[in-house]
Design a protein around this motif. Structure first.
Motif, mmCIF file in Angstrom:
data_model
loop_
_atom_site.group_PDB
_atom_site.id
_atom_site.type_symbol
_atom_site.label_atom_id
_atom_site.label_comp_id
_atom_site.label_asym_id
_atom_site.label_seq_id
_atom_site.Cartn_x
_atom_site.Cartn_y
_atom_site.Cartn_z
ATOM 1 N N LEU A 71 -7.655 -0.438 -42.835
ATOM 2 C CA LEU A 71 -6.389 0.336 -43.053
ATOM 3 C C LEU A 71 -5.539 0.418 -41.674
ATOM 4 O O LEU A 71 -4.524 0.362 -41.803
ATOM 5 C CB LEU A 71 -6.867 1.560 -43.759
ATOM 6 N N SER A 72 -6.557 0.834 -40.812
ATOM 7 C CA SER A 72 -5.770 0.951 -39.391
ATOM 8 C C SER A 72 -4.979 -0.528 -38.997
ATOM 9 O O SER A 72 -3.849 -0.433 -38.524
ATOM 10 C CB SER A 72 -6.853 1.213 -38.352
ATOM 11 N N ALA A 73 -5.874 -1.475 -39.247
ATOM 12 C CA ALA A 73 -5.131 -2.733 -38.858
ATOM 13 C C ALA A 73 -4.177 -3.170 -39.582
ATOM 14 O O ALA A 73 -2.914 -3.564 -39.229
ATOM 15 C CB ALA A 73 -6.183 -3.758 -39.077
ATOM 16 N N ARG A 74 -4.066 -2.814 -40.908
ATOM 17 C CA ARG A 74 -2.887 -2.806 -41.889
ATOM 18 C C ARG A 74 -1.664 -2.423 -41.552
ATOM 19 O O ARG A 74 -0.293 -2.560 -41.605
ATOM 20 C CB ARG A 74 -3.150 -2.915 -43.367
ATOM 21 N N LEU A 75 -2.021 -0.856 -40.920
ATOM 22 C CA LEU A 75 -0.791 0.234 -40.948
ATOM 23 C C LEU A 75 -0.412 0.015 -39.464
ATOM 24 O O LEU A 75 0.541 0.732 -38.993
ATOM 25 C CB LEU A 75 -1.317 1.411 -41.156
ATOM 26 N N ALA A 76 -0.862 -0.618 -38.414
ATOM 27 C CA ALA A 76 -0.523 -0.835 -37.217
ATOM 28 C C ALA A 76 0.991 -1.087 -37.137
ATOM 29 O O ALA A 76 1.352 -2.211 -37.651
ATOM 30 C CB ALA A 76 -1.549 -1.550 -36.414
ATOM 31 N N ASP A 77 1.290 -0.298 -36.333
ATOM 32 C CA ASP A 77 3.007 -0.742 -36.124
ATOM 33 C C ASP A 77 3.301 -1.288 -34.897
ATOM 34 O O ASP A 77 3.054 -0.926 -33.880
ATOM 35 C CB ASP A 77 3.742 0.610 -36.132
ATOM 36 N N ARG A 78 3.434 -2.692 -34.704
ATOM 37 C CA ARG A 78 3.547 -3.359 -33.664
ATOM 38 C C ARG A 78 4.757 -3.225 -32.741
ATOM 39 O O ARG A 78 4.774 -3.467 -31.481
ATOM 40 C CB ARG A 78 3.438 -4.852 -34.017
ATOM 41 N N TYR A 79 5.885 -2.506 -33.334
ATOM 42 C CA TYR A 79 6.947 -2.086 -32.623
ATOM 43 C C TYR A 79 6.888 -0.880 -32.033
ATOM 44 O O TYR A 79 7.702 -0.334 -31.206
ATOM 45 C CB TYR A 79 8.160 -2.280 -33.331
ATOM 46 N N TYR A 80 6.014 0.042 -32.196
ATOM 47 C CA TYR A 80 6.034 1.184 -31.915
ATOM 48 C C TYR A 80 4.793 1.482 -30.967
ATOM 49 O O TYR A 80 3.574 1.783 -31.422
ATOM 50 C CB TYR A 80 5.927 2.266 -32.913
ATOM 51 N N ARG A 81 5.030 1.545 -29.456
ATOM 52 C CA ARG A 81 3.962 1.959 -28.560
ATOM 53 C C ARG A 81 4.223 3.183 -27.893
ATOM 54 O O ARG A 81 5.010 3.162 -26.756
ATOM 55 C CB ARG A 81 3.608 0.777 -27.883
ATOM 56 N N PRO A 82 3.853 4.334 -28.219
ATOM 57 C CA PRO A 82 4.345 5.578 -27.767
ATOM 58 C C PRO A 82 4.001 5.719 -26.114
ATOM 59 O O PRO A 82 4.800 6.058 -25.616
ATOM 60 C CB PRO A 82 3.526 6.791 -28.420
ATOM 61 N N ALA A 83 3.007 5.172 -25.787
ATOM 62 C CA ALA A 83 2.557 5.327 -24.696
ATOM 63 C C ALA A 83 3.526 4.582 -23.593
ATOM 64 O O ALA A 83 3.795 5.111 -22.281
ATOM 65 C CB ALA A 83 1.085 4.754 -24.282
ATOM 66 N N GLN A 84 4.044 3.530 -23.935
ATOM 67 C CA GLN A 84 4.885 2.871 -23.157
ATOM 68 C C GLN A 84 6.441 2.828 -23.372
ATOM 69 O O GLN A 84 7.232 2.692 -22.563
ATOM 70 C CB GLN A 84 4.570 1.362 -23.267
ATOM 71 N N ASP A 85 6.878 3.039 -24.716
ATOM 72 C CA ASP A 85 8.061 2.980 -25.275
ATOM 73 C C ASP A 85 8.739 4.343 -25.308
ATOM 74 O O ASP A 85 10.175 4.622 -25.213
ATOM 75 C CB ASP A 85 8.384 2.143 -26.485
ATOM 76 N N SER A 86 8.122 5.202 -25.894
ATOM 77 C CA SER A 86 8.577 6.529 -26.304
ATOM 78 C C SER A 86 9.153 7.561 -25.478
ATOM 79 O O SER A 86 8.370 7.740 -24.419
ATOM 80 C CB SER A 86 7.601 7.154 -27.084
ATOM 81 N N ASP A 87 10.323 7.888 -25.555
ATOM 82 C CA ASP A 87 10.993 9.084 -24.697
ATOM 83 C C ASP A 87 11.089 10.262 -25.475
ATOM 84 O O ASP A 87 12.074 10.136 -26.526
ATOM 85 C CB ASP A 87 12.176 8.475 -23.882
ATOM 86 N N PRO A 88 10.361 11.186 -25.553
ATOM 87 C CA PRO A 88 10.497 12.260 -26.366
ATOM 88 C C PRO A 88 11.829 13.168 -26.233
ATOM 89 O O PRO A 88 12.431 13.786 -27.124
ATOM 90 C CB PRO A 88 9.283 13.194 -26.220
ATOM 91 N N THR A 89 12.553 12.893 -25.244
ATOM 92 C CA THR A 89 13.797 13.647 -25.109
ATOM 93 C C THR A 89 14.890 12.827 -25.685
ATOM 94 O O THR A 89 16.299 13.489 -25.776
ATOM 95 C CB THR A 89 14.275 13.675 -23.389
ATOM 96 N N PHE A 90 14.619 11.705 -26.007
ATOM 97 C CA PHE A 90 16.072 10.780 -26.553
ATOM 98 C C PHE A 90 16.731 11.407 -28.005
ATOM 99 O O PHE A 90 17.864 11.482 -27.892
ATOM 100 C CB PHE A 90 15.194 9.240 -27.116
ATOM 101 N N VAL A 91 15.767 11.681 -28.916
ATOM 102 C CA VAL A 91 16.242 12.375 -29.991
ATOM 103 C C VAL A 91 17.234 13.712 -29.851
ATOM 104 O O VAL A 91 18.099 13.684 -30.115
ATOM 105 C CB VAL A 91 15.250 12.715 -31.152
ATOM 106 N N GLY A 92 16.808 14.477 -28.821
ATOM 107 C CA GLY A 92 17.504 15.723 -28.510
ATOM 108 C C GLY A 92 18.867 15.371 -27.568
ATOM 109 O O GLY A 92 20.050 15.810 -28.187
ATOM 110 N N ASP A 93 18.888 14.301 -26.963
ATOM 111 C CA ASP A 93 20.132 14.023 -26.004
ATOM 112 C C ASP A 93 21.117 13.401 -26.991
ATOM 113 O O ASP A 93 22.311 13.614 -27.177
ATOM 114 C CB ASP A 93 19.812 12.958 -24.969
ATOM 115 N N VAL A 94 20.503 12.496 -28.181
ATOM 116 C CA VAL A 94 21.548 11.962 -29.138
ATOM 117 C C VAL A 94 21.915 13.087 -29.749
ATOM 118 O O VAL A 94 23.293 12.904 -30.285
ATOM 119 C CB VAL A 94 20.527 10.872 -29.849
ATOM 120 N N GLU A 95 21.092 13.964 -30.425
ATOM 121 C CA GLU A 95 21.800 15.132 -31.161
ATOM 122 C C GLU A 95 22.852 15.733 -30.258
ATOM 123 O O GLU A 95 23.790 16.303 -31.083
ATOM 124 C CB GLU A 95 20.623 15.849 -31.749
ATOM 125 N N ARG A 96 22.664 16.010 -28.905
ATOM 126 C CA ARG A 96 23.524 16.815 -28.280
ATOM 127 C C ARG A 96 24.719 16.192 -28.255
ATOM 128 O O ARG A 96 25.866 16.674 -28.498
ATOM 129 C CB ARG A 96 22.875 17.391 -26.816
#
Ligand code: SF4
Ligand code: SF4
Length: 192
Positions: free
Chosen positions: A11-36
């Motif tokens: 299941l893990s292999a089937r659900l793996a999201d190849r576009y989402y790599r939190p450790a490398q890509d994700s910026d947790p401040t982004f959504v707050g900045d966009v909303e502001r």
């Protein structure tokens, strides 16, 4: 690092999201900045797709507004701000009229464009439009053909804008200069 881990390896292999790599890509401040900047609560988007289904750009391009809403909530700042599709929204606001969550996806795009522009990421054709606005007050300047069409419709040849009141052009130029938009247009367009 793996984005997700499921107890069932298959299941893990089937659900793996190849576009989402939190450790490398994700910026947790982004959504707050966009909303502001946008003034809309992007985090309550539930990905129904009504926005993309209503979007006139979607059938003509790879642009998907729902995708940008998702990226916002995943913190995918870099991919969002550097994606050329960011500039394919026509700002018609149809998605904003129809969003069942009363969000304004159009303004999410505008917020991202502002963030991109602060980094100097703006397509050249948009910078050409900046020059038109600087020169005439309009992104699409009036023309003899338009004037003739207006007269035929019983209108004055010039609309109630800087076309008719060019004395307001200096104020528009001051806005473009104070935000550095004109300088950016001159610099990038001079580079060819
Ligand atoms: Fe999200 Fe609204 Fe688009 Fe639905 S219509 S995917 S809730 S932004
Ligand atoms: Fe599509 Fe932009 Fe119009 Fe929304 S405002 S429907 S994203 S073109």
């Amino acid at each position: 690092a793996s984005a997700k881990s499921y107890k069932d390896a298959g299941l893990s292999a089937r659900l793996a999201d190849r576009y989402y790599r939190p450790a490398q890509d994700s910026d947790p401040t982004f959504v707050g900045d966009v909303e502001r900047i946008s003034g809309t609560e992007a985090h309550i988007c539930y990905q129904c797709g009504t926005c993309t289904g209503s979007c006139p750009s979607a059938p003509r391009s790879s642009y998907r507004i729902r995708n940008f809403m998702r990226r916002t909530n995943l913190g995918l700042k870099e991919v969002s701000l550097t994606d050329p599709d960011l500039w394919l929204c026509t700002t018609c606001y149809t998605c904003s009229d129809r969003c069942p969550r009363d969000l304004i996806p159009t303004d999410v795009i505008m917020a991202m464009r502002n963030m991109a522009a602060q980094r100097g990421i703006v397509p050249k054709n948009f910078l050409g439009t900046v020059n038109f606005i600087y020169q005439t007050g309009h992104g699409v300047p009036n023309s003899d053909a338009n004037r003739a069409a207006r007269v035929k419709l019983g209108l004055e040849p010039e609309p109630e804008t800087t076309c008719k009141y060019p004395e307001y052009l200096p104020a528009i130029r001051k806005i473009l200069e104070s935000y550095g938009t004109k300088q950016l247009a001159d610099k990038v367009l001079a580079e060819g």
